[in-house]
Scaffold this motif. Structure first.
Motif, mmCIF file in Angstrom:
data_model
loop_
_atom_site.group_PDB
_atom_site.id
_atom_site.type_symbol
_atom_site.label_atom_id
_atom_site.label_comp_id
_atom_site.label_asym_id
_atom_site.label_seq_id
_atom_site.Cartn_x
_atom_site.Cartn_y
_atom_site.Cartn_z
ATOM 1 N N GLU A 71 0.970 -1.134 -0.077
ATOM 2 C CA GLU A 71 -0.137 -0.137 -0.081
ATOM 3 C C GLU A 71 0.987 1.181 0.021
ATOM 4 O OE1 GLU A 71 -2.458 -0.650 3.480
ATOM 5 O OE2 GLU A 71 -4.059 -1.670 2.146
ATOM 6 N N GLN A 72 2.034 1.425 0.633
ATOM 7 C CA GLN A 72 3.023 2.344 0.766
ATOM 8 C C GLN A 72 3.594 2.532 -0.609
ATOM 9 O OE1 GLN A 72 3.165 4.630 3.328
ATOM 10 N NE2 GLN A 72 1.527 3.539 4.292
ATOM 11 N N ILE A 73 4.082 1.747 -1.141
ATOM 12 C CA ILE A 73 4.565 1.533 -2.580
ATOM 13 C C ILE A 73 3.582 2.074 -3.489
ATOM 14 C CG2 ILE A 73 5.662 0.362 -4.484
ATOM 15 C CD1 ILE A 73 6.906 -1.600 -1.925
ATOM 16 N N ASP A 74 2.377 1.685 -3.337
ATOM 17 C CA ASP A 74 1.350 2.148 -4.566
ATOM 18 C C ASP A 74 1.039 3.522 -4.024
ATOM 19 O OD1 ASP A 74 0.803 -0.235 -5.701
ATOM 20 O OD2 ASP A 74 -0.915 -0.665 -4.181
ATOM 21 N N LEU A 75 1.017 4.117 -2.896
ATOM 22 C CA LEU A 75 0.722 5.585 -2.471
ATOM 23 C C LEU A 75 2.186 6.319 -3.385
ATOM 24 C CD1 LEU A 75 -0.890 7.520 -1.281
ATOM 25 C CD2 LEU A 75 0.490 7.193 1.057
ATOM 26 N N ALA A 76 3.324 5.969 -3.035
ATOM 27 C CA ALA A 76 4.495 6.630 -3.644
ATOM 28 C C ALA A 76 4.305 6.572 -5.117
ATOM 29 C CB ALA A 76 5.652 5.792 -3.339
#
Length: 192
Positions: A94-99
């Protein structure tokens, strides 16, 4: 009747004993490569954005940043592919998707396909989430732009946007690194 009860009691007690000794994994284990790659991406973004802060108008043009955006997009995709291969790694993914989503917004801002002052519509947000960064020289509604516009290479990123963007990416990559370090601490305590 009593003999039957004793035969069933023993296996049930054994099942309870064995299940009491097993653990449930709620989140993935620490991954050194994810931690290292997140650190490298944070450094890469921070370095690029500091460079933009100190550059002239030429450095702020989309055409002069396009290679960075392409490289960063590839790096984020590689990080996500690795993260998806790790069991129970939803938070990191999820954090990578947000980035990746925020990289797409940065690209749109650099080409001035959207405005900092105007909130995105639900359709634009959905398009960005589905399509990711539009690395072409054009503005495309399918990628979340306000309107289709061509030949945006000469358009410059607004200098006032750089510092908040830099802070946002530092927070994103910091969150990925913090999650990995928390997993590392969890691994140590579970081994003791």
């Amino acid at each position: 009747m009593r003999a039957i009860y004793k035969n069933y009691c023993f296996p049930a007690a054994l099942v309870l004993l064995v299940s009491g000794c097993s653990s449930v994994q709620l989140i993935s284990n620490y991954d050194e490569a994810t931690d290292r790659d997140a650190q490298a991406l944070q450094r890469k973004f921070d370095s690029h954005l500091v460079s933009l802060q100190n550059s002239g108008e030429e450095g702020l043009k989309f055409k002069n940043n396009q290679k960075f955006y392409e490289s960063a997009s590839v790096d984020l995709t590689a990080l996500k592919v690795r993260a998806e291969g790790i069991y129970k790694n939803k938070i990191t993914i999820e954090q990578i998707d947000l980035a990746t989503t925020n990289l797409a917004y940065l690209v749109l801002l650099n080409k001035r396909c959207t405005s900092i002052d105007k909130p995105l519509t639900a359709a634009q947000i959905q398009a960005v989430g589905e399509m990711g960064p539009d690395l072409s020289m054009d503005c495309n509604v399918d990628f979340g732009a306000e309107a289709d516009r061509q030949a945006r290479g000469e358009v410059t990123l607004e200098r006032d946007a750089i510092l908040p963007i830099k802070s946002m990416f530092n927070q994103l990559f910091g969150a990925i690194m913090a999650a990995e370090l928390a997993k590392k601490r969890g691994d140590k305590s579970s081994k003791e």
